[in-house]
Design a protein around this motif. Structure first.
Motif, short mmCIF file in Angstrom:
data_model
loop_
_atom_site.label_atom_id
_atom_site.label_comp_id
_atom_site.label_asym_id
_atom_site.label_seq_id
_atom_site.Cartn_x
_atom_site.Cartn_y
_atom_site.Cartn_z
N GLU A 130 0.83 -1.20 0.00
CA GLU A 130 0.00 0.00 0.00
C GLU A 130 0.87 1.26 0.00
OE1 GLU A 130 -4.10 -0.18 0.45
OE2 GLU A 130 -2.80 -1.07 -1.04
N PRO A 131 0.44 2.31 -0.71
CA PRO A 131 1.22 3.56 -0.71
C PRO A 131 1.28 4.17 0.68
CG PRO A 131 -0.47 3.56 -2.44
CD PRO A 131 -0.75 2.39 -1.56
N ALA A 132 2.32 4.95 0.91
CA ALA A 132 2.45 5.65 2.19
C ALA A 132 1.26 6.58 2.38
CB ALA A 132 3.76 6.44 2.22
N GLY A 133 0.69 6.56 3.57
CA GLY A 133 -0.44 7.43 3.88
C GLY A 133 -1.78 6.92 3.41
N ARG A 134 -1.81 5.70 2.86
CA ARG A 134 -3.06 5.17 2.32
C ARG A 134 -4.13 5.00 3.41
NH1 ARG A 134 -6.47 4.52 -1.99
NH2 ARG A 134 -7.35 2.43 -2.10
N LEU A 135 -3.76 4.34 4.50
CA LEU A 135 -4.74 4.10 5.56
C LEU A 135 -5.21 5.41 6.16
CD1 LEU A 135 -6.29 2.03 7.25
CD2 LEU A 135 -4.36 2.00 8.84
N GLN A 136 -4.30 6.34 6.39
CA GLN A 136 -4.66 7.64 6.95
C GLN A 136 -5.65 8.36 6.04
OE1 GLN A 136 -1.34 10.25 7.60
NE2 GLN A 136 -2.61 11.99 8.10
N GLU A 137 -5.39 8.35 4.74
CA GLU A 137 -6.29 9.01 3.80
C GLU A 137 -7.66 8.35 3.78
OE1 GLU A 137 -7.38 11.62 0.50
OE2 GLU A 137 -6.07 11.69 2.23
#
Length: 588
Positions: A130-137
């Motif tokens: 998963e790309p960095a920051g995916r879960l946060q976004e």
């Protein structure tokens, strides 16, 4: 239709189903909200009719109001009736606000829990890709859009039922006048359909642009040290400016379309009312009181129609986010972290037979064969990118071989109960990650059953106990955001204490001393020497001095095991090992 178009079409068709599923999950609250909205709107319409009739009676100099719905009332009774309708309307409206807020809060909680749980339970391979920051976004912006969709739907439902209540009242008061306005409003809806389609299309592009922007910014945020060191601030500014411009352009186009819809609707709706009045003027109504009440109802209903137009635009804008959240949850759930049911007496020995692993685009390991006995220490060396970390992940059980077999006490690791396995296997990463909390919380790392005595013993074995006791509150000292109050060496030794807190049978360390000062490295080497023989240990390292305690050394080059044996035997027959010793300044 191309495959990509097929996929886009399938995604678009799923979005209404996602919203429908959310409605089905909360049908109780939505039903109650519908009742409160419709009943409240009927009371508001009745209030308008009564006030209009009272005004007409006063203008006409009479003390009788009506007939209203076939009955005549005295002015005092009519005033009391209107005031009662207004009071009950307020009670229903405030109750509806409470129900709507409860609905939105429940949807927000459920969506975040579902998405977070799906992410945490998916396989390591998916998490790492998963790309960095995916879960946060996803948990912030995207879930926010889902929540906004439910809130918008609730507002749309309230407006729609209110509109129906007003139109129904109007039909009872004067069918001809209401029918004329209804026909005109139907034409308005048909005119606005292409604009709604355009909003949905632009919103899909906006959703993708926002996600790409968030991923890129999260990546840049992690490169602050390198940016400062290499003087790349200007380049970073230009890159972020370009990303911002691209994302803002898409957002601007979507916002223009979305915000234009209510104004276009309102203008067309007012035109519809004017058309209805013109028609009535031509016909010549005989009941001016009823017509006046109907016109006030129709003008008031325009605000509800405008709310529906606004809600329609917002739902169209949020539709891509609904689809993305649902697709992401489904993707996570389709690849759960593997677990079995076996619970052997011990996880040792660990044996690999012709183990290989392939990523989607390359072969990382091939033909790795070895046996790790109880209490044995195995060092793994090799050039960067040789496959050492991949092998560590296989040994930890968070990845599984693409071919060959990897067993613990004769049982494939993939068939062993994951909870049982995690209690007996531990890991120390090259870059220790601490979280915002106390020393004790960071050592426990959310695991139950670890007592205070276990913390002290783990800290002693990791040679970090003296440092902890020197802190203001010992184990209860708060370490600041992500443990920023500790030095690099202290962070690494604290992560070793975390790994030792459950007294594991098997410990994997990935470059534990690669970026440490001499004193910290010496302390960690002392820890490893004291652990030797008490558990099986695998140490991945570039610093040869870290491997002093190892019984055997494995050499991996280009994904292949090119050497395995005691250090003395490798000195005479493995070229890479010889070069590594020479670079380290260790005489043969």
């Amino acid at each position: 239709m191309t495959p990509s178009n097929n996929k886009t079409h399938e995604t678009a068709t799923k979005r209404p189903a996602v919203l429908a599923n959310l409605v089905a999950q909360h049908k109780g609250r939505i039903t109650l909200l519908s009742f409160l909205s419709f009943a409240g709107a009927l009371l508001e319409a009745l209030f308008i009719v009564m006030v209009t009739s009272i005004a007409m009676a006063l203008v006409g100099g009479t003390t009788t109001v009506g007939p209203v719905f076939g009955r005549s009332l005295g002015v005092p009774i009519a005033l009391i009736f209107a005031a009662s309708a207004l009071a009950v309307r307020l009670i229903f409206s405030l109750s509806g606000v409470r129900v709507s807020a409860d609905l939105v809060g429940e949807v927000t909680t459920n969506q975040r829990n579902e998405l977070a749980h799906a992410y945490l339970r998916t396989s390591w391979a998916v998490q790492q890709s998963e790309p960095a920051g995916r879960l946060q976004e996803l948990l912030t912006s995207f879930v926010g859009r889902v929540t906004n969709s439910i809130s918008t739907l609730a507002n749309s439902l309230t407006a729609g039922l209110s509109l129906i209540a007003f139109l129904s009242t109007g039909l009872l008061m004067h069918p001809a006048a209401t029918a004329a306005v209804l026909l005109a409003l139907a034409g308005v809806g048909a005119i606005l359909t292409p604009l709604r389609r355009r909003i949905r299309k632009r919103s899909a592009a906006n959703a993708q642009a926002n996600l790409s922007f968030a991923n890129a910014i999260s990546e840049f945020g992690s490169l602050g040290l390198e940016m400062q060191t290499f003087g790349a601030e200007s380049a970073f500014e230009k890159r972020i400016d370009r990303l911002t411009a691209d994302a803002t352009a898409t957002q601007r186009q979507t916002q223009i379309l979305q915000n234009s819809l209510p104004y276009v609707y309102m203008s067309l709706a007012y035109a519809a009312v004017l058309a209805g009045i013109s028609l009535l003027w031509q016909v010549g109504p005989d009941d001016l009181g009823a017509v006046g009440a109907v016109m006030i109802l129709m003008v008031r209903s325009l605000s509800y129609g405008q709310q529906m137009a606004t809600s329609s635009a917002a739902l169209a804008a949020n539709a891509p986010f609904l689809g993305n959240v649902r697709e992401t949850v489904d993707r996570y759930l389709s690849t759960p972290s593997a677990t079995g049911a076996a619970r052997p007496e011990s996880l040792l020995p660990i044996e690999a037979a012709n183990v290989g692993f392939s990523y989607s685009d390359r072969l990382a390991l091939t033909k790795v064969t070895f046996r790790l006995a109880p209490g044995e220490s195995l060092g793994i060396i090799g050039p960067s990118g040789a496959g050492k970390s991949t092998l560590a992940q296989l040994l930890l059980g968070i990845r599984h071989p693409s071919f060959g077999s990897l067993t613990a006490n004769g049982i494939p690791i993939s068939e062993i109960d994951r909870t049982w396995w995690s209690e007996r296997v531990s890991f120390v990463a090259q870059d220790p990650l601490l979280f915002t909390g106390t020393v004790a919380e960071n050592i426990r790392f959310f695991r139950s059953g670890i007592e205070n005595d276990d913390l002290v013993e783990a800290a002693r074995r990791a040679n970090i106990l003296a440092d902890i006791e020197a802190l203001p509150h010992g184990f209860d000292t708060h370490l600041g955001e992500r443990g920023n109050q500790l030095s690099g060496g202290q962070r690494q030794r604290l992560s070793i204490a975390r790994a030792l807190a459950t007294n594991p049978e098997f410990l994997v360390l990935d470059e534990p001393t690669s970026a440490l000062d001499g004193r910290s490295e010496s302390l960690i080497r002392t820890t490893l020497a004291e652990l030797r023989g008490t558990m099986s240990i695998v140490i991945i390292a570039h610093r040869m001095s870290t491997l002093d305690i190892c019984d055997r050394i494995m050499v991996i080059e280009h994904g292949e095991m090119t050497g395995l044996g005691p250090p003395k035997s490798l000195r005479s027959r493995n070229k890479f090992y010889q070069q590594a010793l020479s670079v380290a300044g260790i005489t043969q």
